[in-house]
Design a protein around this motif. Structure first.
Motif, PDB file in Angstrom:
ATOM      1  N   VAL A 128     -24.501 -88.702  38.011  1.00 10.23           N
ATOM      2  CA  VAL A 128     -23.858 -89.934  38.488  1.00 10.23           C
ATOM      3  C   VAL A 128     -24.930 -91.010  38.551  1.00 10.23           C
ATOM      4  O   VAL A 128     -26.009 -90.788  39.109  1.00 10.23           O
ATOM      5  CB  VAL A 128     -23.220 -89.730  39.878  1.00 10.23           C
ATOM      6  CG1 VAL A 128     -22.582 -91.036  40.360  1.00 10.23           C
ATOM      7  CG2 VAL A 128     -22.185 -88.617  39.836  1.00 10.23           C
ATOM      8  N   PHE A 129     -24.642 -92.164  37.987  1.00 12.19           N
ATOM      9  CA  PHE A 129     -25.656 -93.220  37.952  1.00 12.19           C
ATOM     10  C   PHE A 129     -25.012 -94.597  38.055  1.00 12.19           C
ATOM     11  O   PHE A 129     -23.802 -94.761  37.878  1.00 12.19           O
ATOM     12  CB  PHE A 129     -26.492 -93.128  36.670  1.00 12.19           C
ATOM     13  CG  PHE A 129     -25.692 -93.213  35.393  1.00 12.19           C
ATOM     14  CD1 PHE A 129     -25.537 -94.434  34.735  1.00 12.19           C
ATOM     15  CD2 PHE A 129     -25.104 -92.088  34.835  1.00 12.19           C
ATOM     16  CE1 PHE A 129     -24.808 -94.523  33.562  1.00 12.19           C
ATOM     17  CE2 PHE A 129     -24.371 -92.162  33.654  1.00 12.19           C
ATOM     18  CZ  PHE A 129     -24.221 -93.380  33.015  1.00 12.19           C
ATOM     19  N   THR A 130     -25.837 -95.587  38.353  1.00 12.39           N
ATOM     20  CA  THR A 130     -25.364 -96.960  38.481  1.00 12.39           C
ATOM     21  C   THR A 130     -26.455 -97.907  38.016  1.00 12.39           C
ATOM     22  O   THR A 130     -27.611 -97.504  37.842  1.00 12.39           O
ATOM     23  CB  THR A 130     -24.984 -97.270  39.948  1.00 12.39           C
ATOM     24  OG1 THR A 130     -24.333 -98.532  40.029  1.00 12.39           O
ATOM     25  CG2 THR A 130     -26.212 -97.295  40.844  1.00 12.39           C
ATOM     26  N   ALA A 157     -29.375-100.341  38.016  1.00 15.29           N
ATOM     27  CA  ALA A 157     -30.466-100.643  38.949  1.00 15.29           C
ATOM     28  C   ALA A 157     -30.782-102.138  38.921  1.00 15.29           C
ATOM     29  O   ALA A 157     -30.692-102.827  39.923  1.00 15.29           O
ATOM     30  CB  ALA A 157     -31.699 -99.830  38.581  1.00 15.29           C
ATOM     31  N   GLN A 214     -20.374 -97.706  38.617  1.00 13.25           N
ATOM     32  CA  GLN A 214     -20.915 -96.365  38.842  1.00 13.25           C
ATOM     33  C   GLN A 214     -20.302 -95.446  37.798  1.00 13.25           C
ATOM     34  O   GLN A 214     -19.083 -95.353  37.677  1.00 13.25           O
ATOM     35  CB  GLN A 214     -20.574 -95.880  40.253  1.00 13.25           C
ATOM     36  CG  GLN A 214     -21.271 -94.577  40.614  1.00 13.25           C
ATOM     37  CD  GLN A 214     -21.043 -94.187  42.048  1.00 13.25           C
ATOM     38  OE1 GLN A 214     -20.607 -93.070  42.324  1.00 13.25           O
ATOM     39  NE2 GLN A 214     -21.325 -95.086  42.962  1.00 13.25           N
ATOM     40  N   PRO A 244     -20.308 -98.287  44.577  1.00 14.70           N
ATOM     41  CA  PRO A 244     -20.936 -99.439  43.929  1.00 14.70           C
ATOM     42  C   PRO A 244     -20.276 -99.752  42.596  1.00 14.70           C
ATOM     43  O   PRO A 244     -19.716 -98.884  41.932  1.00 14.70           O
ATOM     44  CB  PRO A 244     -22.388 -98.968  43.726  1.00 14.70           C
ATOM     45  CG  PRO A 244     -22.578 -97.858  44.707  1.00 14.70           C
ATOM     46  CD  PRO A 244     -21.251 -97.190  44.843  1.00 14.70           C
ATOM     47  N   GLN A 264     -30.539 -98.024  34.342  1.00 13.05           N
ATOM     48  CA  GLN A 264     -29.652 -97.269  35.224  1.00 13.05           C
ATOM     49  C   GLN A 264     -30.456 -96.434  36.225  1.00 13.05           C
ATOM     50  O   GLN A 264     -31.545 -95.957  35.925  1.00 13.05           O
ATOM     51  CB  GLN A 264     -28.744 -96.352  34.406  1.00 13.05           C
ATOM     52  CG  GLN A 264     -27.926 -97.080  33.344  1.00 13.05           C
ATOM     53  CD  GLN A 264     -27.013 -98.143  33.928  1.00 13.05           C
ATOM     54  OE1 GLN A 264     -26.200 -97.865  34.817  1.00 13.05           O
ATOM     55  NE2 GLN A 264     -27.150 -99.368  33.456  1.00 13.05           N
ATOM     56  N   ASN A 265     -29.868 -96.264  37.412  1.00 18.43           N
ATOM     57  CA  ASN A 265     -30.502 -95.491  38.469  1.00 18.43           C
ATOM     58  C   ASN A 265     -29.655 -94.251  38.763  1.00 18.43           C
ATOM     59  O   ASN A 265     -28.458 -94.353  39.022  1.00 18.43           O
ATOM     60  CB  ASN A 265     -30.631 -96.335  39.740  1.00 18.43           C
ATOM     61  CG  ASN A 265     -31.293 -95.563  40.873  1.00 18.43           C
ATOM     62  OD1 ASN A 265     -32.329 -94.933  40.681  1.00 18.43           O
ATOM     63  ND2 ASN A 265     -30.680 -95.601  42.055  1.00 18.43           N
ATOM     64  N   ILE A 266     -30.268 -93.066  38.703  1.00 18.28           N
ATOM     65  CA  ILE A 266     -29.547 -91.821  38.946  1.00 18.28           C
ATOM     66  C   ILE A 266     -29.287 -91.658  40.443  1.00 18.28           C
ATOM     67  O   ILE A 266     -30.217 -91.677  41.252  1.00 18.28           O
ATOM     68  CB  ILE A 266     -30.334 -90.621  38.398  1.00 18.28           C
ATOM     69  CG1 ILE A 266     -30.413 -90.696  36.867  1.00 18.28           C
ATOM     70  CG2 ILE A 266     -29.671 -89.302  38.821  1.00 18.28           C
ATOM     71  CD1 ILE A 266     -31.253 -89.593  36.237  1.00 18.28           C
ATOM     72  N   LEU A 267     -28.016 -91.476  40.799  1.00 15.66           N
ATOM     73  CA  LEU A 267     -27.623 -91.274  42.189  1.00 15.66           C
ATOM     74  C   LEU A 267     -27.495 -89.796  42.541  1.00 15.66           C
ATOM     75  O   LEU A 267     -27.746 -89.393  43.675  1.00 15.66           O
ATOM     76  CB  LEU A 267     -26.289 -91.980  42.469  1.00 15.66           C
ATOM     77  CG  LEU A 267     -26.238 -93.482  42.205  1.00 15.66           C
ATOM     78  CD1 LEU A 267     -24.827 -94.008  42.451  1.00 15.66           C
ATOM     79  CD2 LEU A 267     -27.242 -94.213  43.095  1.00 15.66           C
ATOM     80  N   ASP A 268     -27.067 -89.005  41.578  1.00 13.25           N
ATOM     81  CA  ASP A 268     -26.884 -87.571  41.814  1.00 13.25           C
ATOM     82  C   ASP A 268     -26.978 -86.850  40.478  1.00 13.25           C
ATOM     83  O   ASP A 268     -26.436 -87.331  39.469  1.00 13.25           O
ATOM     84  CB  ASP A 268     -25.521 -87.300  42.462  1.00 13.25           C
ATOM     85  CG  ASP A 268     -25.317 -85.827  42.781  1.00 13.25           C
ATOM     86  OD1 ASP A 268     -26.046 -85.299  43.634  1.00 13.25           O
ATOM     87  OD2 ASP A 268     -24.428 -85.198  42.168  1.00 13.25           O
TER      88      ASP A 268
END
Length: 287
Positions: free
Chosen positions: A52-54, A56, A5, A2, A31-35
């Motif tokens: 790791v985040f992206t 939101a 990221q 995405p 931001q949304n935490i992915l890992d």
């Protein structure tokens, strides 16, 4: 991957509230935490984290996130970095006559397994040594070295690294010992593959040393280069079982396979910000 990221890595003295502060900051900045991975080293009292985040619902520039996070980093005395995962690191490859690791790295780069930008291939041997090996558009530099010219040669390598804005130097079976000064210059950003399972069998001809000792396992070690020969923080290791029937040549042949995969993993971990230094050791957040 995405857009936008990011990956945040940090280490700091352990204390309550670190995870909460990091996650709250990211949430408040859209931001949304992915890992997320973390480790508390009880022996040293240090805390390590990789997130790791992206975006939101709010696109925020990396520079703004970095500026905003500084206050938190200062409060917890963090050693940290935050970067865009789409930005590929620039990697210089140093090699001598043995080219099996170099060939493997180039293959993995071309297939997309190693997400990097090769800046140069540097060898203390001429281009003809590698026959028809395809380097593509990667510049090749022949920088011979002798005991008398070692300082000048290392200065040339260092200048090339600066000119090409190299982020990481990989010693892909580069059979020259870096000087203390060069090792210090490349601290934390130079990976070596040692054809032995360190800390045993250091120095020259480790497979022959292993054969003389009648070992039943051989291995290889990828580590960061330091002033202490073959004693830098270890990133990855692997082994293979052998028997009394194996000759030193058999060990060398089997060892080449181990070296390739261990070095490739270490490079991949570094490029993905999965390695955090912990004194003489490393914390590696494997995927």
């Amino acid at each position: 991957m995405p857009d936008h990221q990011f990956v945040l890595t940090l280490s700091c003295p352990d204390r309550p509230g670190i995870v909460s502060a990091v996650s709250t900051f990211l949430a408040h900045n859209g931001q949304n935490i992915l890992d997320a991975q973390q480790f508390d080293d009880i022996e040293t009292g240090k805390f390590f984290m990789r997130v790791v985040f992206t975006a939101a619902d709010l696109a925020v520039e990396l520079a703004a996130l970095q500026t905003g996070f500084t206050a938190i980093a200062d409060r917890f005395a963090m050693d940290w970095q935050m970067r865009d995962r789409a930005t590929r690191r620039r990697v210089m490859l140093l090699v001598s006559k043995s080219d099996h690791c170099l060939v493997d790295i180039l293959y993995r780069w071309r297939t997309g397994e190693l997400e990097m930008i090769p800046t140069a291939i540097v060898s203390n041997h001429p281009r003809e040594v590698y026959g028809s090996l395809d380097f593509g558009d990667i510049p090749f530099h022949h920088l011979p070295v002798t005991k008398e010219t070692k300082r000048q040669q290392e200065d040339a390598v260092w200048q090339l690294a600066q000119d090409t804005k190299t982020d990481l130097v990989v010693l892909a079976r580069y059979m020259q010992i870096l000087s203390d000064e060069m090792s210090a210059r490349l601290s934390g950003r130079c990976i070596n593959i040692h054809h032995s399972f360190l800390p045993g069998f250091k120095g020259a001809k480790p497979y022959h040393q292993a054969h003389e000792r009648g070992v039943k396992l051989i291995g290889a070690t990828a580590h960061y280069v330091t002033r202490d020969l073959d004693e830098g923080p270890i990133i990855d290791q692997d082994v293979e079982r052998i028997s009394h029937r194996d000759t030193p040549d058999d060990l060398v042949r089997k060892g080449r396979d181990i070296e390739r995969r261990v070095l490739a993993r270490a490079i991949r971990y570094h490029l993905a910000d999965r390695v955090i230094l912990n004194g003489r050791k490393t914390v590696v957040f494997v995927d």
